[in-house]
Design a protein around this motif. Sequence first.
Motif, PDB file in Angstrom:
ATOM      1  N   LEU A 140       0.866  -1.152   0.060  1.00 29.36           N
ATOM      2  CA  LEU A 140       0.050   0.166  -0.063  1.00 29.36           C
ATOM      3  C   LEU A 140       0.887   1.324   0.041  1.00 29.36           C
ATOM      4  CD1 LEU A 140      -2.584  -1.146   2.562  1.00 29.36           C
ATOM      5  CD2 LEU A 140      -2.699  -1.320   0.200  1.00 29.36           C
ATOM      6  N   ASN A 141       0.309   2.581  -0.168  1.00 28.42           N
ATOM      7  CA  ASN A 141       1.163   3.904   0.050  1.00 28.42           C
ATOM      8  C   ASN A 141       1.993   3.810   1.468  1.00 28.42           C
ATOM      9  OD1 ASN A 141       2.186   6.176  -0.235  1.00 28.42           O
ATOM     10  ND2 ASN A 141       0.056   7.306  -0.237  1.00 28.42           N
ATOM     11  N   PRO A 142       3.247   3.794   1.232  1.00 32.38           N
ATOM     12  CA  PRO A 142       3.847   4.014   2.452  1.00 32.38           C
ATOM     13  C   PRO A 142       4.102   5.220   2.951  1.00 32.38           C
ATOM     14  CG  PRO A 142       5.687   3.425   0.587  1.00 32.38           C
ATOM     15  CD  PRO A 142       4.248   3.637   0.119  1.00 32.38           C
ATOM     16  N   GLN A 143       3.648   6.355   2.259  1.00 34.50           N
ATOM     17  CA  GLN A 143       3.699   7.593   2.770  1.00 34.50           C
ATOM     18  C   GLN A 143       2.499   8.016   3.583  1.00 34.50           C
ATOM     19  OE1 GLN A 143       6.277   9.084   1.988  1.00 34.50           O
ATOM     20  NE2 GLN A 143       7.050   7.441   0.927  1.00 34.50           N
ATOM     21  N   ALA A 144       1.515   7.361   3.594  1.00 37.79           N
ATOM     22  CA  ALA A 144       0.207   7.908   4.423  1.00 37.79           C
ATOM     23  C   ALA A 144      -0.140   6.635   5.535  1.00 37.79           C
ATOM     24  CB  ALA A 144      -0.825   8.058   3.344  1.00 37.79           C
ATOM     25  N   LEU A 145      -0.441   7.117   6.673  1.00 42.31           N
ATOM     26  CA  LEU A 145      -1.038   6.165   7.518  1.00 42.31           C
ATOM     27  C   LEU A 145      -2.615   5.843   7.336  1.00 42.31           C
ATOM     28  CD1 LEU A 145       0.507   7.469  11.092  1.00 42.31           C
ATOM     29  CD2 LEU A 145       1.095   5.429   9.867  1.00 42.31           C
ATOM     30  N   PRO A 146      -2.788   4.551   7.748  1.00 37.55           N
ATOM     31  CA  PRO A 146      -4.224   4.120   7.075  1.00 37.55           C
ATOM     32  C   PRO A 146      -5.550   4.880   8.153  1.00 37.55           C
ATOM     33  CG  PRO A 146      -3.118   2.184   8.395  1.00 37.55           C
ATOM     34  CD  PRO A 146      -2.108   3.380   8.115  1.00 37.55           C
ATOM     35  N   THR A 147      -6.434   5.414   7.605  1.00 39.07           N
ATOM     36  CA  THR A 147      -7.504   6.136   8.526  1.00 39.07           C
ATOM     37  C   THR A 147      -8.467   4.981   8.924  1.00 39.07           C
ATOM     38  OG1 THR A 147      -8.740   6.589   6.284  1.00 39.07           O
ATOM     39  CG2 THR A 147      -7.289   8.226   7.008  1.00 39.07           C
ATOM     40  N   ALA A 200       3.966 -24.880   4.662  1.00 39.87           N
ATOM     41  CA  ALA A 200       4.655 -26.043   4.282  1.00 39.87           C
ATOM     42  C   ALA A 200       6.523 -25.617   4.350  1.00 39.87           C
ATOM     43  CB  ALA A 200       4.314 -26.707   3.030  1.00 39.87           C
ATOM     44  N   LYS A 201       6.518 -24.510   3.684  1.00 35.93           N
ATOM     45  CA  LYS A 201       7.862 -24.101   3.538  1.00 35.93           C
ATOM     46  C   LYS A 201       8.616 -23.529   4.902  1.00 35.93           C
ATOM     47  CE  LYS A 201      10.593 -20.955   0.750  1.00 35.93           C
ATOM     48  NZ  LYS A 201      10.690 -19.667  -0.083  1.00 35.93           N
ATOM     49  N   GLY A 202       7.923 -22.832   5.650  1.00 36.37           N
ATOM     50  CA  GLY A 202       8.589 -22.209   6.898  1.00 36.37           C
ATOM     51  C   GLY A 202       9.439 -21.146   6.399  1.00 36.37           C
ATOM     52  N   GLY A 203      10.105 -20.633   7.331  1.00 38.76           N
ATOM     53  CA  GLY A 203      11.077 -19.509   7.072  1.00 38.76           C
ATOM     54  C   GLY A 203      10.384 -18.154   7.392  1.00 38.76           C
ATOM     55  N   THR A 204      10.925 -17.076   6.673  1.00 43.03           N
ATOM     56  CA  THR A 204      10.527 -15.656   7.153  1.00 43.03           C
ATOM     57  C   THR A 204       9.499 -15.282   6.189  1.00 43.03           C
ATOM     58  OG1 THR A 204      12.822 -15.254   7.993  1.00 43.03           O
ATOM     59  CG2 THR A 204      11.301 -13.291   7.452  1.00 43.03           C
ATOM     60  N   PRO A 205       8.185 -14.877   6.198  1.00 50.30           N
ATOM     61  CA  PRO A 205       7.410 -14.283   5.503  1.00 50.30           C
ATOM     62  C   PRO A 205       7.933 -12.830   4.960  1.00 50.30           C
ATOM     63  CG  PRO A 205       6.437 -14.096   7.811  1.00 50.30           C
ATOM     64  CD  PRO A 205       7.851 -14.891   7.847  1.00 50.30           C
ATOM     65  N   LYS A 206       8.928 -12.799   4.283  1.00 46.02           N
ATOM     66  CA  LYS A 206       9.491 -11.564   4.041  1.00 46.02           C
ATOM     67  C   LYS A 206       8.435 -10.378   3.433  1.00 46.02           C
ATOM     68  CE  LYS A 206      12.569  -8.160   3.683  1.00 46.02           C
ATOM     69  NZ  LYS A 206      12.823  -7.047   4.544  1.00 46.02           N
ATOM     70  N   ALA A 207       7.912 -10.898   2.446  1.00 45.98           N
ATOM     71  CA  ALA A 207       7.114 -10.165   1.611  1.00 45.98           C
ATOM     72  C   ALA A 207       5.869  -9.582   2.224  1.00 45.98           C
ATOM     73  CB  ALA A 207       6.540 -10.750   0.296  1.00 45.98           C
ATOM     74  N   GLU A 208       5.433 -10.754   2.921  1.00 46.37           N
ATOM     75  CA  GLU A 208       4.253 -10.253   3.983  1.00 46.37           C
ATOM     76  C   GLU A 208       4.442  -9.417   4.968  1.00 46.37           C
ATOM     77  OE1 GLU A 208       3.473 -13.660   1.581  1.00 46.37           O
ATOM     78  OE2 GLU A 208       5.107 -13.178   2.963  1.00 46.37           O
ATOM     79  N   ARG A 209       5.750  -9.484   5.502  1.00 44.53           N
ATOM     80  CA  ARG A 209       5.987  -8.558   6.595  1.00 44.53           C
ATOM     81  C   ARG A 209       6.193  -7.060   5.853  1.00 44.53           C
ATOM     82  NH1 ARG A 209       8.860 -10.978  11.526  1.00 44.53           N
ATOM     83  NH2 ARG A 209      10.166  -9.104  11.427  1.00 44.53           N
ATOM     84  N   ASP A 210       6.769  -7.035   4.708  1.00 40.17           N
ATOM     85  CA  ASP A 210       7.069  -5.748   4.100  1.00 40.17           C
ATOM     86  C   ASP A 210       5.551  -5.278   3.705  1.00 40.17           C
ATOM     87  OD1 ASP A 210       9.939  -5.826   4.080  1.00 40.17           O
ATOM     88  OD2 ASP A 210      10.169  -6.512   2.001  1.00 40.17           O
ATOM     89  N   ALA A 211       4.699  -6.106   3.444  1.00 40.90           N
ATOM     90  CA  ALA A 211       3.625  -5.341   2.930  1.00 40.90           C
ATOM     91  C   ALA A 211       2.830  -4.785   4.426  1.00 40.90           C
ATOM     92  CB  ALA A 211       2.565  -6.599   2.635  1.00 40.90           C
ATOM     93  N   LEU A 212       3.082  -5.268   5.712  1.00 36.22           N
ATOM     94  CA  LEU A 212       2.496  -4.708   6.842  1.00 36.22           C
ATOM     95  C   LEU A 212       3.358  -3.556   7.265  1.00 36.22           C
ATOM     96  CD1 LEU A 212       2.311  -7.993   9.024  1.00 36.22           C
ATOM     97  CD2 LEU A 212       0.266  -6.372   8.362  1.00 36.22           C
ATOM     98  N   ARG A 213       4.869  -3.499   6.672  1.00 34.95           N
ATOM     99  CA  ARG A 213       5.612  -2.171   6.814  1.00 34.95           C
ATOM    100  C   ARG A 213       4.787  -1.193   6.049  1.00 34.95           C
ATOM    101  NH1 ARG A 213       9.823  -5.854   6.940  1.00 34.95           N
ATOM    102  NH2 ARG A 213      11.317  -5.614   8.992  1.00 34.95           N
ATOM    103  N   ASP A 214       4.684  -1.410   4.668  1.00 38.45           N
ATOM    104  CA  ASP A 214       4.005  -0.434   4.014  1.00 38.45           C
ATOM    105  C   ASP A 214       2.672  -0.128   4.132  1.00 38.45           C
ATOM    106  OD1 ASP A 214       6.371  -0.486   2.324  1.00 38.45           O
ATOM    107  OD2 ASP A 214       5.709  -1.860   0.942  1.00 38.45           O
TER     108      ASP A 214
END
Length: 395
Positions: free
Chosen positions: A3-10, A32-46
């Motif tokens: 999402l837009n990383p410049q704006a906080l969600p309303t 099944a794979k395990g490991g770090t959900p990097k893309a999903e964590r980045d989506a939460l960041r953005d």
Amino acid sequence: MSLNPQALPTNPLQTVRELTPWFAETAVERDAKGGTPKAERDALRDSGLLALVIPRQHGGLGASWYDTFEVVREVARVDSSLAHVFGFHHLMLATVRLFSSPEQWQPWFEQTARNHWFWGNALNPLDTRTVLRKFEGWYEFSGKKSFCSGASDSQMLIASAIDESAGGKLLIAAIPSGRTGISLHDDWDNIGQRQTDSGSATFERVRVEHAEMLLNPGPLSTPFASLRPLIAQLHFANLFLGIAEGAFDEARQYTLKESRPWFRSNASSSQEDPYILKHYGEFWVGLESVRLLIERAAHRLDDAWRKEHDLGAEERAQLALAVGTAKVAATRHGLDICNRLFEVTGARATHASLRFDRYWRNLRTQTLHDPVDYRIQELGDWALNAKRPTPSFYS
């Protein structure tokens, strides 16, 4: 996806509901794979959702704990590992808020909101292998730590160490995850919660500045500071409920679209079978009871949080009882639903590609970290003897 990383969600709930269908697309494969959900964590960041509990004056959304846990539960319905580390991030922020001075937590909050920091956990009170040494104006952490959920791909860590010179006193610090001497090991390979990165960490003569130590007021030093374990327990209750709700929703869709009535049933379809209806009725009663208990506990937590240092020991104790009751109910009803969902879906639902077993595996794995029998014993001591729960890192 981002999402837009410049704006906080309303509207945080709407924001997370835009993300969860995308999380769900790969949840089975990633489990099944395990490991770090990097893309999903980045989506939460953005998305800006990492700033949920940070007050508006410090750049965040100023969300209540009730609203924060509602967002966490939305994630847990489709991806309980991601919900685990997402909720832990907010728990770590609560830790610095409760255990440190305003001169410490306010800049950390502002930098977290501005830079989309993810906070990870290396605080395990039962693991005493990490010790500290004191020097003039700074400390040194050395040793190992287990169950470091969310430490990988984090910017900041909450870490604990034992001060042997003070009789084994537990001390806690907030430090950058990439600091020299910190090694985060990719050794988490359990049957459930497979993308929480809850493996081990090694601290090799890690320098910790005095300003990074959470000493004032320190861990569990006041009724307000003692809210930290209750926030943790209520996070888990919401996580368990989210898993159970996800299992219920997926089982329901399968029953409606795929299941067939047993050959001895007089029903023309599974959704008319009296035994299947009985199971779903029991599932519903369980889910509704847990929802109400969690809502009550969350509202009480928000009341206690607003009182800050005016919070009294009796109010804190009543909140502990409400949280403990909700967690016991979430554990029992959650495990029941995640186990019995196969009784309403049938033999074909055990096909490996569906991975319906992941709900039970995830919930079973996490519930074992805080034995429900001891939580019930604590509640029983109150019910029979009117003995208030004693604040600890688990109650």
